[in-house]
Design a protein around this motif. Sequence first.
Motif, PDB file in Angstrom:
ATOM      1  N   GLY A  42       0.780  -1.229   0.000  1.00  0.00           N
ATOM      2  CA  GLY A  42       0.000   0.000   0.000  1.00  0.00           C
ATOM      3  C   GLY A  42       0.809   1.275   0.000  1.00  0.00           C
ATOM      4  N   SER A  43       2.139   1.176   0.017  1.00  0.00           N
ATOM      5  CA  SER A  43       2.981   2.371   0.089  1.00  0.00           C
ATOM      6  C   SER A  43       3.493   2.783  -1.284  1.00  0.00           C
ATOM      7  CB  SER A  43       4.174   2.112   1.010  1.00  0.00           C
ATOM      8  OG  SER A  43       5.073   1.182   0.404  1.00  0.00           O
ATOM      9  N   PHE A  44       4.140   3.938  -1.324  1.00  0.00           N
ATOM     10  CA  PHE A  44       4.896   4.380  -2.494  1.00  0.00           C
ATOM     11  C   PHE A  44       6.371   4.173  -2.169  1.00  0.00           C
ATOM     12  CE2 PHE A  44       0.885   6.305  -3.238  1.00  0.00           C
ATOM     13  CZ  PHE A  44       0.789   6.560  -4.606  1.00  0.00           C
ATOM     14  N   THR A  45       7.148   3.770  -3.134  1.00  0.00           N
ATOM     15  CA  THR A  45       8.549   3.480  -2.860  1.00  0.00           C
ATOM     16  C   THR A  45       9.428   3.859  -4.043  1.00  0.00           C
ATOM     17  OG1 THR A  45      10.078   1.759  -2.094  1.00  0.00           O
ATOM     18  CG2 THR A  45       8.477   1.118  -3.765  1.00  0.00           C
ATOM     19  N   LYS A  46      10.717   4.028  -3.762  1.00  0.00           N
ATOM     20  CA  LYS A  46      11.708   4.240  -4.811  1.00  0.00           C
ATOM     21  C   LYS A  46      12.654   3.042  -4.798  1.00  0.00           C
ATOM     22  CE  LYS A  46      15.504   6.526  -4.441  1.00  0.00           C
ATOM     23  NZ  LYS A  46      16.572   7.541  -4.261  1.00  0.00           N
ATOM     24  N   VAL A  47      12.849   2.458  -5.953  1.00  0.00           N
ATOM     25  CA  VAL A  47      13.735   1.301  -6.055  1.00  0.00           C
ATOM     26  C   VAL A  47      14.760   1.556  -7.160  1.00  0.00           C
ATOM     27  CG1 VAL A  47      11.951  -0.297  -5.266  1.00  0.00           C
ATOM     28  CG2 VAL A  47      12.256   0.097  -7.719  1.00  0.00           C
ATOM     29  N   ALA A  48      15.803   0.744  -7.145  1.00  0.00           N
ATOM     30  CA  ALA A  48      16.835   0.813  -8.182  1.00  0.00           C
ATOM     31  C   ALA A  48      17.041  -0.587  -8.744  1.00  0.00           C
ATOM     32  CB  ALA A  48      18.139   1.362  -7.614  1.00  0.00           C
ATOM     33  N   PHE A  49      16.948  -0.695 -10.064  1.00  0.00           N
ATOM     34  CA  PHE A  49      17.264  -1.957 -10.720  1.00  0.00           C
ATOM     35  C   PHE A  49      18.776  -1.976 -10.939  1.00  0.00           C
ATOM     36  CE2 PHE A  49      12.816  -1.260 -11.717  1.00  0.00           C
ATOM     37  CZ  PHE A  49      12.258  -2.515 -11.458  1.00  0.00           C
ATOM     38  N   ARG A  50      19.446  -2.849 -10.192  1.00  0.00           N
ATOM     39  CA  ARG A  50      20.915  -2.906 -10.231  1.00  0.00           C
ATOM     40  C   ARG A  50      21.355  -3.925 -11.280  1.00  0.00           C
ATOM     41  NH1 ARG A  50      23.495  -3.629  -4.540  1.00  0.00           N
ATOM     42  NH2 ARG A  50      22.625  -1.507  -4.402  1.00  0.00           N
ATOM     43  N   VAL A  51      22.128  -3.445 -12.256  1.00  0.00           N
ATOM     44  CA  VAL A  51      22.529  -4.290 -13.385  1.00  0.00           C
ATOM     45  C   VAL A  51      24.057  -4.366 -13.446  1.00  0.00           C
ATOM     46  CG1 VAL A  51      22.354  -4.646 -15.870  1.00  0.00           C
ATOM     47  CG2 VAL A  51      20.464  -3.538 -14.632  1.00  0.00           C
ATOM     48  N   PRO A  52      24.634  -5.493 -13.069  1.00  0.00           N
ATOM     49  CA  PRO A  52      26.085  -5.671 -13.221  1.00  0.00           C
ATOM     50  C   PRO A  52      26.415  -6.233 -14.601  1.00  0.00           C
ATOM     51  CG  PRO A  52      25.165  -7.499 -11.992  1.00  0.00           C
ATOM     52  CD  PRO A  52      24.010  -6.588 -12.328  1.00  0.00           C
ATOM     53  N   ASN A  53      27.596  -5.922 -15.085  1.00  0.00           N
ATOM     54  CA  ASN A  53      28.035  -6.493 -16.369  1.00  0.00           C
ATOM     55  C   ASN A  53      28.792  -7.780 -16.077  1.00  0.00           C
ATOM     56  OD1 ASN A  53      28.418  -5.979 -19.396  1.00  0.00           O
ATOM     57  ND2 ASN A  53      30.496  -6.451 -18.704  1.00  0.00           N
ATOM     58  N   PHE A  75       1.000   4.623 -10.486  1.00  0.00           N
ATOM     59  CA  PHE A  75       1.909   5.762 -10.622  1.00  0.00           C
ATOM     60  C   PHE A  75       3.356   5.266 -10.744  1.00  0.00           C
ATOM     61  CE2 PHE A  75      -1.721   7.002  -8.000  1.00  0.00           C
ATOM     62  CZ  PHE A  75      -2.249   8.028  -8.770  1.00  0.00           C
ATOM     63  N   VAL A  76       3.983   5.599 -11.866  1.00  0.00           N
ATOM     64  CA  VAL A  76       5.369   5.205 -12.121  1.00  0.00           C
ATOM     65  C   VAL A  76       6.111   6.391 -12.726  1.00  0.00           C
ATOM     66  CG1 VAL A  76       6.914   3.670 -13.391  1.00  0.00           C
ATOM     67  CG2 VAL A  76       4.744   2.775 -12.498  1.00  0.00           C
ATOM     68  N   SER A  77       7.272   6.716 -12.178  1.00  0.00           N
ATOM     69  CA  SER A  77       8.104   7.779 -12.748  1.00  0.00           C
ATOM     70  C   SER A  77       9.560   7.337 -12.716  1.00  0.00           C
ATOM     71  CB  SER A  77       7.934   9.094 -11.978  1.00  0.00           C
ATOM     72  OG  SER A  77       8.267   8.929 -10.606  1.00  0.00           O
ATOM     73  N   VAL A  78      10.344   7.882 -13.638  1.00  0.00           N
ATOM     74  CA  VAL A  78      11.728   7.433 -13.829  1.00  0.00           C
ATOM     75  C   VAL A  78      12.691   8.581 -13.559  1.00  0.00           C
ATOM     76  CG1 VAL A  78      13.339   6.414 -15.465  1.00  0.00           C
ATOM     77  CG2 VAL A  78      10.934   5.786 -15.563  1.00  0.00           C
ATOM     78  N   LYS A  79      13.780   8.278 -12.874  1.00  0.00           N
ATOM     79  CA  LYS A  79      14.818   9.278 -12.640  1.00  0.00           C
ATOM     80  C   LYS A  79      15.771   9.302 -13.833  1.00  0.00           C
ATOM     81  CE  LYS A  79      18.344  10.728  -9.317  1.00  0.00           C
ATOM     82  NZ  LYS A  79      18.993  10.444  -8.015  1.00  0.00           N
ATOM     83  N   PRO A  80      16.012  10.484 -14.412  1.00  0.00           N
ATOM     84  CA  PRO A  80      16.923  10.563 -15.558  1.00  0.00           C
ATOM     85  C   PRO A  80      18.323  10.069 -15.196  1.00  0.00           C
ATOM     86  CG  PRO A  80      15.675  12.607 -15.288  1.00  0.00           C
ATOM     87  CD  PRO A  80      15.429  11.791 -14.061  1.00  0.00           C
ATOM     88  N   LEU A  81      18.973   9.431 -16.143  1.00  0.00           N
ATOM     89  CA  LEU A  81      20.323   8.920 -15.941  1.00  0.00           C
ATOM     90  C   LEU A  81      21.200   9.416 -17.087  1.00  0.00           C
ATOM     91  CD1 LEU A  81      22.133   7.062 -14.206  1.00  0.00           C
ATOM     92  CD2 LEU A  81      21.482   5.177 -15.709  1.00  0.00           C
ATOM     93  N   PRO A  82      22.193  10.248 -16.788  1.00  0.00           N
ATOM     94  CA  PRO A  82      23.046  10.791 -17.847  1.00  0.00           C
ATOM     95  C   PRO A  82      23.649   9.694 -18.720  1.00  0.00           C
ATOM     96  CG  PRO A  82      23.493  11.886 -15.755  1.00  0.00           C
ATOM     97  CD  PRO A  82      22.583  10.741 -15.448  1.00  0.00           C
ATOM     98  N   GLY A  83      23.568   9.897 -20.047  1.00  0.00           N
ATOM     99  CA  GLY A  83      24.138   8.951 -20.994  1.00  0.00           C
ATOM    100  C   GLY A  83      23.184   7.854 -21.424  1.00  0.00           C
ATOM    101  N   TRP A  84      22.008   7.806 -20.803  1.00  0.00           N
ATOM    102  CA  TRP A  84      21.035   6.776 -21.135  1.00  0.00           C
ATOM    103  C   TRP A  84      19.709   7.390 -21.574  1.00  0.00           C
ATOM    104  CZ3 TRP A  84      21.970   1.445 -20.844  1.00  0.00           C
ATOM    105  CH2 TRP A  84      23.192   1.082 -20.272  1.00  0.00           C
ATOM    106  N   LYS A  85      19.095   6.779 -22.581  1.00  0.00           N
ATOM    107  CA  LYS A  85      17.751   7.162 -23.004  1.00  0.00           C
ATOM    108  C   LYS A  85      16.757   6.228 -22.334  1.00  0.00           C
ATOM    109  CE  LYS A  85      19.281   8.668 -27.619  1.00  0.00           C
ATOM    110  NZ  LYS A  85      19.136   8.434 -29.084  1.00  0.00           N
ATOM    111  N   VAL A  86      15.630   6.767 -21.931  1.00  0.00           N
ATOM    112  CA  VAL A  86      14.640   5.938 -21.256  1.00  0.00           C
ATOM    113  C   VAL A  86      13.306   6.010 -21.994  1.00  0.00           C
ATOM    114  CG1 VAL A  86      13.996   7.814 -19.671  1.00  0.00           C
ATOM    115  CG2 VAL A  86      13.492   5.456 -19.063  1.00  0.00           C
TER     116      VAL A  86
END
Length: 253
Positions: A42-53, A75-86
């Motif tokens: 029932g909450s709102f949260t911020k998560v990070a999808f961690r991707v190792p090479n 409700f979904v929103s994305v944080k901009p990441l320099p060098g990446w298109k989303v």
Amino acid sequence: MSLSSACRRAVAVTAGVTALTLGLALPALAHVTINPGTAEQGSFTKVAFRVPNERDDASTSKIEVTFPTDHPLPFVSVKPLPGWKVKVTEGKLPKPVTTEYGEITEAVTKITWSGGKIEPGQFQEFEVSMGALPKDTDHLVFPAAQTYTSGEVVKWADEAGADGSEPKHPAPVLKLTPASGEGHGAAPSPSETTPVTPTATAVAAPPVAPVAAAADADSSDGTARLLGGAGLLAGLAGVVVGVLGLRRGGRTS
């Protein structure tokens, strides 16, 4: 066997065991994961999808994360990441889902990051804010696809087995825990409530004016008594003078 030969053999065996151990551990460290791995229902949260090479001869150039449609997130929103298109993809749900925000027929189904690079030996985190998280399930699964510059695509989409064993390519999973009552929308605890008016009035300083008024009343009352006593004495003196005058008049006649 000489001592030096025995030492060399021991070193070789140790190196082999170490290499085997690292070889078995590396795949586990290379999973695409979601961090933090838990959130409240029932909450709102911020998560990070961690991707190792996980490749030594190629870079990761694209990552796709699929969102659940059986428990859609309004409700979904994305944080901009320099060098990446989303790219955020929305789609029609297989069937409408009723939530506290009303009936949902469309929702975010996939987010794709591309154009950047995760070099060998590096990792990247892709942050997303989302909610409200469902209350009728204890986890959400986010299958991911990792694309390399070599053209290889690795799909992290398998769920854990019935016995809890980890699959070869596990999907990122967000575990949901019951709300603690202290999160978004929770009622304040008694210690957080504002003190009621009687409590505030009880500690207020007593007014000074009534004390002054009482003092003035006592002063006026004393003055009145003094004047009354003086009048009484004056009256008695007049009576004495009158009696003496009558006696003198009688003697003269």
